[in-house]
Design an enzyme around this catalytic site. Structure first.
Site, mmCIF file in Angstrom:
data_model
loop_
_atom_site.group_PDB
_atom_site.id
_atom_site.type_symbol
_atom_site.label_atom_id
_atom_site.label_comp_id
_atom_site.label_asym_id
_atom_site.label_seq_id
_atom_site.Cartn_x
_atom_site.Cartn_y
_atom_site.Cartn_z
ATOM 1 N N HIS A 1 0.965 -1.103 -0.120
ATOM 2 C CA HIS A 1 0.105 -0.020 0.113
ATOM 3 C C HIS A 1 0.702 1.377 -0.063
ATOM 4 C CE1 HIS A 1 0.338 -0.950 4.344
ATOM 5 N NE2 HIS A 1 0.097 0.399 4.632
ATOM 6 N N CYS B 1 -32.028 -2.990 -8.485
ATOM 7 C CA CYS B 1 -32.832 -3.662 -7.423
ATOM 8 C C CYS B 1 -34.082 -3.189 -7.753
ATOM 9 C CB CYS B 1 -32.344 -3.348 -6.182
ATOM 10 S SG CYS B 1 -32.515 -1.610 -5.737
HETATM 11 C C1 LIG Z 1 -25.420 -0.824 -11.858
HETATM 12 C C2 LIG Z 1 -25.900 0.434 -12.627
HETATM 13 C C3 LIG Z 1 -24.637 1.198 -13.044
HETATM 14 C C4 LIG Z 1 -26.624 -0.123 -13.768
HETATM 15 O O1 LIG Z 1 -26.999 1.181 -14.253
HETATM 16 C C5 LIG Z 1 -26.891 1.265 -11.674
HETATM 17 O O2 LIG Z 1 -27.882 0.674 -11.178
HETATM 18 C C6 LIG Z 1 -25.660 1.560 -10.482
HETATM 19 O O3 LIG Z 1 -24.815 2.468 -10.677
HETATM 20 N N1 LIG Z 1 -26.231 1.121 -9.343
HETATM 21 C C7 LIG Z 1 -25.413 1.348 -8.250
HETATM 22 C C8 LIG Z 1 -26.063 1.663 -6.918
HETATM 23 C C9 LIG Z 1 -26.079 0.508 -6.165
HETATM 24 O O4 LIG Z 1 -25.136 -0.154 -5.653
HETATM 25 N N2 LIG Z 1 -27.368 -0.288 -6.072
HETATM 26 C C10 LIG Z 1 -27.416 -1.383 -5.005
HETATM 27 C C11 LIG Z 1 -28.980 -1.907 -5.050
HETATM 28 S S1 LIG Z 1 -30.099 -1.004 -6.052
#
Ligand SMILES: CC(C)(CO)[C@@H](O)C(=O)NCCC(=O)N/C=C\S
Length: 206
Positions: free
Chosen positions: A90, A175
């Protein structure tokens, strides 16, 4: 993985312009699935050299063969340091990098960095970071996490350290929730890196 030998310049040899070294930190947000795209876009910038430090949780979202640069993880630190004369990864990495880009920065690692916890390779590099060098971070988490009051406090703490936020955006998240928390688009992130590169002189975009 070995550390690149430092470009030694002597009177005999001409001054060799070395590449600008970007160290990408990746953590356990689902946005880590964008790592291959992000690395590929960074490598398109002339004169840039890229390496990645991953957390264990982040490994869940990409495959190493899609990341064509040196990829450091916690085990590398353990394997490299056996006795007192061995290098400390690191510390090598904080010296090697000219700029750090933590993308995505998940809620867990945000909390660790805000409070100085350094329990893995990535948080140790950040904990030891030379704040005269730019550190950019891209928060990414579920909307419910983003909206928790601690998030604003901890993002504020990182800004107080002098780190630069590349803000999250509103999307329909993987999600199914609709709202803030999605990582900034890769194009936005790469543009921000280019902007910081141009400000840090000695490295003009052609
Ligand atoms: C994965 C992506 C880039 C697809 O467009 C977008 O959903 C995003 O940045 N999600 C990050 C947010 C996250 O960690 N959600 C976790 C649970 S909802």
């Amino acid at each position: 993985p070995h550390m690149e030998p430092r470009a030694t310049c002597s009177a005999a040899a001409p001054l060799v312009e070395r590449q600008f070294r970007v160290l990408v930190g990746v953590t356990g947000s689902v946005a880590a699935l964008k790592l291959p795209l992000l690395v590929s876009r960074l490598l398109d910038i002339p004169g840039l050299e890229v390496a990645v430090v991953t957390t264990e949780r982040a490994k869940h979202f990409y495959s190493p063969q899609d990341v064509p640069v040196t990829l450091y993880s916690d085990a590398d630190e353990w394997e490299m340091w056996k006795c007192r004369s061995d290098p400390v990864l690191h510390i090598d990495l904080r010296r090697w990098a000219d700029l750090m880009l933590v993308s995505p920065l998940d809620a867990n690692t945000l909390g660790k960095v805000a409070s100085g916890i350094c329990d893995n390779l990535l948080t140790c590099v950040i904990r030891a970071w030379d704040r005269s060098k730019p550190l950019l971070f891209c928060p990414a988490m579920n909307t419910a996490m983003w909206e928790h009051p601690i998030t604003e406090q901890q993002v504020g703490q990182l800004k107080a350290f002098g780190y630069v936020e590349i803000p999250c955006v509103a999307k329909k998240l993987v999600c199914g929730d609709q709202g803030l928390g999605a990582m900034a688009e890769v194009g936005t992130i790469v543009d921000k890196v280019k902007e910081v590169l141009s400000q840090h002189g000695g490295f003009q975009q052609n």
